[in-house]
Design a protein around this motif. Sequence first.
Motif, PDB file in Angstrom:
ATOM      1  N   SER A 134       0.264  -1.054   0.091  1.00  0.00           N
ATOM      2  CA  SER A 134       0.091  -0.497   0.166  1.00  0.00           C
ATOM      3  C   SER A 134       0.838   1.182   0.314  1.00  0.00           C
ATOM      4  O   SER A 134       0.553   1.822  -0.619  1.00  0.00           O
ATOM      5  N   GLY A 135       1.792   1.012   1.068  1.00  0.00           N
ATOM      6  CA  GLY A 135       2.357   2.934   1.399  1.00  0.00           C
ATOM      7  C   GLY A 135       3.726   3.126   0.017  1.00  0.00           C
ATOM      8  O   GLY A 135       3.677   3.600  -0.570  1.00  0.00           O
ATOM      9  N   MET A 136       4.112   1.434  -0.487  1.00  0.00           N
ATOM     10  CA  MET A 136       5.595   1.670  -1.002  1.00  0.00           C
ATOM     11  C   MET A 136       4.806   1.881  -2.807  1.00  0.00           C
ATOM     12  O   MET A 136       5.066   2.657  -3.755  1.00  0.00           O
ATOM     13  N   ALA A 161       8.965  -3.880   2.044  1.00  0.00           N
ATOM     14  CA  ALA A 161       8.726  -2.400   1.258  1.00  0.00           C
ATOM     15  C   ALA A 161       9.754  -2.462   0.375  1.00  0.00           C
ATOM     16  O   ALA A 161      10.345  -1.816  -1.230  1.00  0.00           O
ATOM     17  N   LEU A 162      11.284  -2.704   0.650  1.00  0.00           N
ATOM     18  CA  LEU A 162      12.652  -2.403   0.385  1.00  0.00           C
ATOM     19  C   LEU A 162      12.410  -3.224  -0.955  1.00  0.00           C
ATOM     20  O   LEU A 162      13.411  -3.294  -2.329  1.00  0.00           O
ATOM     21  N   GLN A 163      12.355  -5.054  -0.479  1.00  0.00           N
ATOM     22  CA  GLN A 163      12.207  -5.541  -2.217  1.00  0.00           C
ATOM     23  C   GLN A 163      10.509  -4.438  -3.101  1.00  0.00           C
ATOM     24  O   GLN A 163      11.546  -5.075  -3.861  1.00  0.00           O
ATOM     25  N   PHE A 164       9.682  -3.926  -2.978  1.00  0.00           N
ATOM     26  CA  PHE A 164       8.711  -3.529  -3.871  1.00  0.00           C
ATOM     27  C   PHE A 164       9.964  -2.895  -4.297  1.00  0.00           C
ATOM     28  O   PHE A 164       9.424  -2.711  -5.442  1.00  0.00           O
ATOM     29  N   ALA A 165      10.167  -2.019  -3.327  1.00  0.00           N
ATOM     30  CA  ALA A 165      10.778  -0.786  -4.308  1.00  0.00           C
ATOM     31  C   ALA A 165      12.027  -1.611  -5.524  1.00  0.00           C
ATOM     32  O   ALA A 165      11.763  -0.751  -6.208  1.00  0.00           O
ATOM     33  N   LYS A 166      13.174  -2.360  -4.901  1.00  0.00           N
ATOM     34  CA  LYS A 166      14.014  -3.231  -5.774  1.00  0.00           C
ATOM     35  C   LYS A 166      13.576  -3.215  -7.131  1.00  0.00           C
ATOM     36  O   LYS A 166      13.831  -3.913  -8.383  1.00  0.00           O
ATOM     37  N   ALA A 167      12.344  -4.376  -6.885  1.00  0.00           N
ATOM     38  CA  ALA A 167      11.418  -4.647  -7.621  1.00  0.00           C
ATOM     39  C   ALA A 167      11.058  -3.538  -8.399  1.00  0.00           C
ATOM     40  O   ALA A 167      10.366  -3.931 -10.035  1.00  0.00           O
ATOM     41  N   PHE A 237       6.462  11.731   2.153  1.00  0.00           N
ATOM     42  CA  PHE A 237       6.971  10.673   3.295  1.00  0.00           C
ATOM     43  C   PHE A 237       5.231   9.753   3.474  1.00  0.00           C
ATOM     44  O   PHE A 237       4.596  10.189   3.743  1.00  0.00           O
ATOM     45  N   VAL A 238       5.799   8.196   3.787  1.00  0.00           N
ATOM     46  CA  VAL A 238       4.873   7.374   4.066  1.00  0.00           C
ATOM     47  C   VAL A 238       4.473   6.343   5.433  1.00  0.00           C
ATOM     48  O   VAL A 238       5.979   6.170   5.867  1.00  0.00           O
ATOM     49  N   CYS A 239       4.293   7.213   6.151  1.00  0.00           N
ATOM     50  CA  CYS A 239       3.582   6.482   7.674  1.00  0.00           C
ATOM     51  C   CYS A 239       2.980   5.146   7.368  1.00  0.00           C
ATOM     52  O   CYS A 239       1.981   4.377   7.204  1.00  0.00           O
ATOM     53  N   ALA A 263       0.194   4.711   5.106  1.00  0.00           N
ATOM     54  CA  ALA A 263      -0.149   3.118   3.976  1.00  0.00           C
ATOM     55  C   ALA A 263      -1.266   2.674   4.773  1.00  0.00           C
ATOM     56  O   ALA A 263      -1.827   2.706   6.105  1.00  0.00           O
ATOM     57  N   GLY A 264      -1.660   1.137   4.252  1.00  0.00           N
ATOM     58  CA  GLY A 264      -3.021   0.593   4.990  1.00  0.00           C
ATOM     59  C   GLY A 264      -4.730   1.090   4.944  1.00  0.00           C
ATOM     60  O   GLY A 264      -4.768   0.363   5.285  1.00  0.00           O
ATOM     61  N   VAL A 265      -4.573   2.586   4.123  1.00  0.00           N
ATOM     62  CA  VAL A 265      -5.366   2.985   4.138  1.00  0.00           C
ATOM     63  C   VAL A 265      -6.468   2.378   2.060  1.00  0.00           C
ATOM     64  O   VAL A 265      -6.315   2.555   1.702  1.00  0.00           O
ATOM     65  N   ASP A 266      -7.321   1.422   3.387  1.00  0.00           N
ATOM     66  CA  ASP A 266      -8.503   1.603   1.815  1.00  0.00           C
ATOM     67  C   ASP A 266      -7.743   0.630   0.884  1.00  0.00           C
ATOM     68  O   ASP A 266      -7.515   1.141  -0.629  1.00  0.00           O
ATOM     69  N   ILE A 267      -7.114  -1.032   1.415  1.00  0.00           N
ATOM     70  CA  ILE A 267      -6.452  -1.235   0.374  1.00  0.00           C
ATOM     71  C   ILE A 267      -7.250  -2.083  -0.418  1.00  0.00           C
ATOM     72  O   ILE A 267      -8.412  -2.650   1.058  1.00  0.00           O
TER      73      ILE A 267
END
Length: 322
Positions: A134-136, A161-167, A237-239, A263-267
């Motif tokens: 959700s956040g990334m 989050a790290l792995q998603f950003a790299k992907a 900035f993601v909370c 993050a995590g809202v309306d997912i």
Amino acid sequence: MKAIRIYEFGEPEVMKIVEVERPAPAADEILVKVYAASVNPADYIIRRGGNEGLKPLLKLPMGLGIDGAGIVEELGSEVTEFKKGDRVYGVPNYLDGSYTEYLAAKSTQFALMPHTINFNQAASLPACARMAWSGMVEKAKVQPGQRVLIHGAAGGIGNLALQFAKAYGAYVIGTASAHNADFLRELGADEVIDYNTQKFEEVVSDMDVVFNATPTTTVDEALRLRSVPVLKEGGIFVCTHGVWPSEEFKGLLARKKATVLMAGVDINHQHCFTEVAKLIDAGKVKAIVSKVYPWERAAEAHRDSETKHVRGKIVLQIRQED
């Protein structure tokens, strides 16, 4: 069936394995034969009696656990996306708990497990994956070549989050203890900052995204304020905690035309878990399990989690995989 229940709030020992009635799925639900559930900070927060937002919602006795993996045992009359015997992972209905032999939950909160991992690994993912995704991906919309800083990159949310950003092709910098530096580099981190010996604001700048995945809210505001100077103009900035930042922080961001997102809202859970499964089966993302406990040792697993220094996730094994 057996399930872990708490009849009072308190230390890990309040968790008891007891006999309860097996739930029947409603028309839009599935009944999942649970093989594993993971331990999340939310679990021990609820076990202790909750925070200000949760306290009015908690009613004893109650179950614990906010994600898990297993096999579809029964289908509600309106469910068409699954069949009996499917291997699934996801999140239970709100506050129902996943430390249990069977759970009934809305089918939209589950998806087919990745084919390349086992139940323990799959159970480690949903609660953290939905926040990281959700956040990334959905909120920050990370793009190839962007610079991303992740606070708490070795934890359950942070490593995903790290792995998603790299992907998605980003340049990723993670903060962690020196103990986790090699671990983060193995996951693809381009740089690692030891938060015990370095001040991140002195060594990074021009970040497109700062993602806060620290496992505690106690240092959030100071961390947010320190993060503003490293954001580029128009950055994000993601909370990942349910406590919105102060007016001071939002004012500093406004001067940089930067944005704060939660993050995590309306997912859409099913879409998120399906996409994460694709990344795992493609070898772009790994499920990181630090330790597996039999669920009879749930108290020990909670004490381990409460150290706030877990690499990846702790898992409770409910059943042995066939």
